[in-house]
Write a protein that holds these residues in place. Structure first.
Motif, short mmCIF file in Angstrom:
data_model
loop_
_atom_site.label_atom_id
_atom_site.label_comp_id
_atom_site.label_asym_id
_atom_site.label_seq_id
_atom_site.Cartn_x
_atom_site.Cartn_y
_atom_site.Cartn_z
N ALA A 266 0.83 -1.21 0.00
CA ALA A 266 0.00 0.00 0.00
C ALA A 266 0.86 1.26 0.00
O ALA A 266 0.56 2.23 -0.70
CB ALA A 266 -0.93 -0.01 1.21
N LEU A 267 1.95 1.25 0.78
CA LEU A 267 2.83 2.42 0.83
C LEU A 267 3.54 2.64 -0.51
O LEU A 267 3.75 3.79 -0.91
CB LEU A 267 3.86 2.24 1.95
CG LEU A 267 3.31 2.26 3.38
CD1 LEU A 267 4.43 1.95 4.37
CD2 LEU A 267 2.68 3.61 3.71
N ASN A 268 3.90 1.56 -1.18
CA ASN A 268 4.64 1.66 -2.45
C ASN A 268 3.73 1.70 -3.67
O ASN A 268 4.23 1.72 -4.80
CB ASN A 268 5.61 0.48 -2.58
CG ASN A 268 6.65 0.46 -1.49
OD1 ASN A 268 7.03 1.50 -0.96
ND2 ASN A 268 7.11 -0.73 -1.13
N ARG A 269 2.42 1.70 -3.44
CA ARG A 269 1.45 1.67 -4.54
C ARG A 269 1.69 0.46 -5.45
O ARG A 269 1.58 0.56 -6.67
CB ARG A 269 1.49 2.96 -5.36
CG ARG A 269 1.11 4.21 -4.60
CD ARG A 269 -0.37 4.17 -4.20
NE ARG A 269 -0.78 5.40 -3.57
CZ ARG A 269 -0.72 5.65 -2.27
NH1 ARG A 269 -0.24 4.71 -1.47
NH2 ARG A 269 -1.13 6.79 -1.78
N ASP A 270 2.01 -0.66 -4.83
CA ASP A 270 2.19 -1.90 -5.57
C ASP A 270 0.80 -2.47 -5.84
O ASP A 270 0.27 -3.28 -5.07
CB ASP A 270 3.04 -2.88 -4.76
CG ASP A 270 3.47 -4.09 -5.57
OD1 ASP A 270 2.85 -4.37 -6.60
OD2 ASP A 270 4.45 -4.75 -5.16
N TYR A 271 0.21 -2.06 -6.97
CA TYR A 271 -1.17 -2.40 -7.27
C TYR A 271 -1.44 -3.90 -7.20
O TYR A 271 -2.39 -4.35 -6.55
CB TYR A 271 -1.55 -1.90 -8.67
CG TYR A 271 -1.55 -0.40 -8.84
CD1 TYR A 271 -1.83 0.44 -7.77
CD2 TYR A 271 -1.29 0.17 -10.07
CE1 TYR A 271 -1.83 1.82 -7.92
CE2 TYR A 271 -1.29 1.55 -10.25
CZ TYR A 271 -1.56 2.37 -9.17
OH TYR A 271 -1.57 3.73 -9.32
N THR A 272 -0.63 -4.67 -7.88
CA THR A 272 -0.89 -6.10 -7.98
C THR A 272 -0.74 -6.82 -6.63
O THR A 272 -1.50 -7.74 -6.33
CB THR A 272 0.05 -6.74 -9.01
OG1 THR A 272 1.41 -6.37 -8.70
CG2 THR A 272 -0.29 -6.26 -10.41
N LEU A 273 0.22 -6.38 -5.82
CA LEU A 273 0.42 -7.02 -4.52
C LEU A 273 -0.75 -6.74 -3.59
O LEU A 273 -1.28 -7.65 -2.94
CB LEU A 273 1.73 -6.56 -3.89
CG LEU A 273 2.08 -7.15 -2.52
CD1 LEU A 273 2.09 -8.67 -2.58
CD2 LEU A 273 3.41 -6.62 -2.03
N VAL A 274 -1.15 -5.47 -3.50
CA VAL A 274 -2.28 -5.12 -2.63
C VAL A 274 -3.55 -5.83 -3.10
O VAL A 274 -4.31 -6.38 -2.30
CB VAL A 274 -2.48 -3.59 -2.60
CG1 VAL A 274 -3.75 -3.24 -1.83
CG2 VAL A 274 -1.29 -2.91 -1.96
N LEU A 275 -3.80 -5.80 -4.41
CA LEU A 275 -4.98 -6.47 -4.95
C LEU A 275 -4.93 -7.97 -4.67
O LEU A 275 -5.94 -8.59 -4.30
CB LEU A 275 -5.07 -6.24 -6.46
CG LEU A 275 -5.65 -4.90 -6.91
CD1 LEU A 275 -5.48 -4.73 -8.41
CD2 LEU A 275 -7.11 -4.80 -6.54
N GLY A 276 -3.76 -8.56 -4.83
CA GLY A 276 -3.62 -9.99 -4.59
C GLY A 276 -3.93 -10.36 -3.15
O GLY A 276 -4.64 -11.34 -2.89
#
Length: 306
Positions: A266-276
């Motif tokens: 969430a802090l790094n705006r890692d879209y795929t990781l947060v969504l996963g």
């Protein structure tokens, strides 16, 4: 039973679809992006990264691609951890979170049910008031407040347990499991007390006592099963609370579970990781609620007849 299970599965699919859709578009609405650094990347590098992760496509196309992969079980590559897929990261961290969550759930159900039964059997006594006071205190104080207090008392003050970190030892689990379980112990105790009081006043239990059955046999064979049904119904929301609460606990205690990836993503705006992680947690909660419904239908056959 089969018809009942199919109806529950049919309701689970659109629920998960709504969850994926909301999570996808809410992540995109957040300001910033995975490659927005303090020092801007060269235009060519940024264009190549966007193309590699499909960020150069229209948002609807990105959503369709993600949904197509997710249906196949592929949660895409992480944008913050190069050359690592979200599936790999979840597979690495989930066993730790699972140990914490299952241990906390078992502790909450066992202790909460026992306290609730004791309070019901000693209704309106000092024991009953004491149990309910403790329960209300457990509900009122969030576990992220309890966790530092436990660290101060048992790690810093007494030195009995480690304050954080993870080596896989049971000693590393004691404080986070207690912090996760305490609020749920309070809820389960209150639910069990109210349910047990109602069951103890039922006609069939009076008949069992009138036949001269011993008190322990009346409790274990006739009262415990129906009194536990409301607690069983609560296990779905309780699991959700423990799972989401473990995200905070893992950060406080420095535990390498899914919470670490979720917060960092969430802090790094890692879209795929947060969504996963969101999709995985959502599917896990839906699956657990499905199992609870099936177990409830086994204990109370009237449910499947509705």
């Amino acid at each position: 039973m089969l018809k009942f299970a199919m109806k529950r599965l049919a309701a689970a699919v659109p629920t998960l679809l709504v969850l994926v859709t909301l999570a996808f578009f809410m992540m995109r609405l957040a300001p910033g992006g995975p490659f927005d650094l303090e020092k801007p990347l060269p235009a060519e590098v940024r264009a190549n990264l966007d193309a590699a992760y499909g960020l150069d496509k229209p948002l609807v196309v990105q959503y369709g691609r993600y949904l197509y992969k997710a249906v196949q079980g592929d949660l895409s590559m992480s944008m913050g951890y190069p050359d690592r897929s979200v599936n790999e990261l979840i597979g690495e961290a989930f066993p730790v979170s699972l140990r914490l969550g299952v241990s906390a759930m078992i502790l909450a159900v066992l202790i909460g049910s026992l306290l609730g039964m004791i309070a019901a059997l000693k209704q309106n006594s000092a024991t009953d008031y004491s149990v309910m006071t403790v329960a209300m205190t457990g509900i009122s104080i969030p576990n992220f407040v309890v966790a530092p207090l436990l660290i101060l008392a048992f790690a810093v003050g007494l030195g009995w347990l480690p304050a954080g970190g993870w080596t896989g030892s049971w000693r590393d689990m004691v404080l986070p499991v207690i912090a996760l379980a305490l609020p749920q112990v309070a809820y389960v105790a209150r639910i069990m007390r109210g349910s047990m009081i109602e069951v103890l006043r039922s006609n069939y239990l009076r008949t069992a006592r009138a036949k001269g059955l011993p008190g322990h046999q009346v409790m274990l064979k006739h009262a415990l099963k129906p009194a536990f049904l409301p607690v069983l119904s609560y296990l779905g929301p309780a699991t959700a609370a423990i799972i989401t609460g473990s995200v905070v606990m893992e950060q406080i205690f420095g535990i390498p579970g899914l919470g670490r990836f979720f917060v960092q993503g969430a802090l790094n705006r890692d879209y795929t990781l947060v969504l996963g992680v969101v999709v995985f947690y959502g599917a896990l909660i839906i699956a657990f609620n499905f199992l609870v419904d099936l177990l409830y239908s086994v204990l109370d056959p009237k449910v499947t007849a509705q």
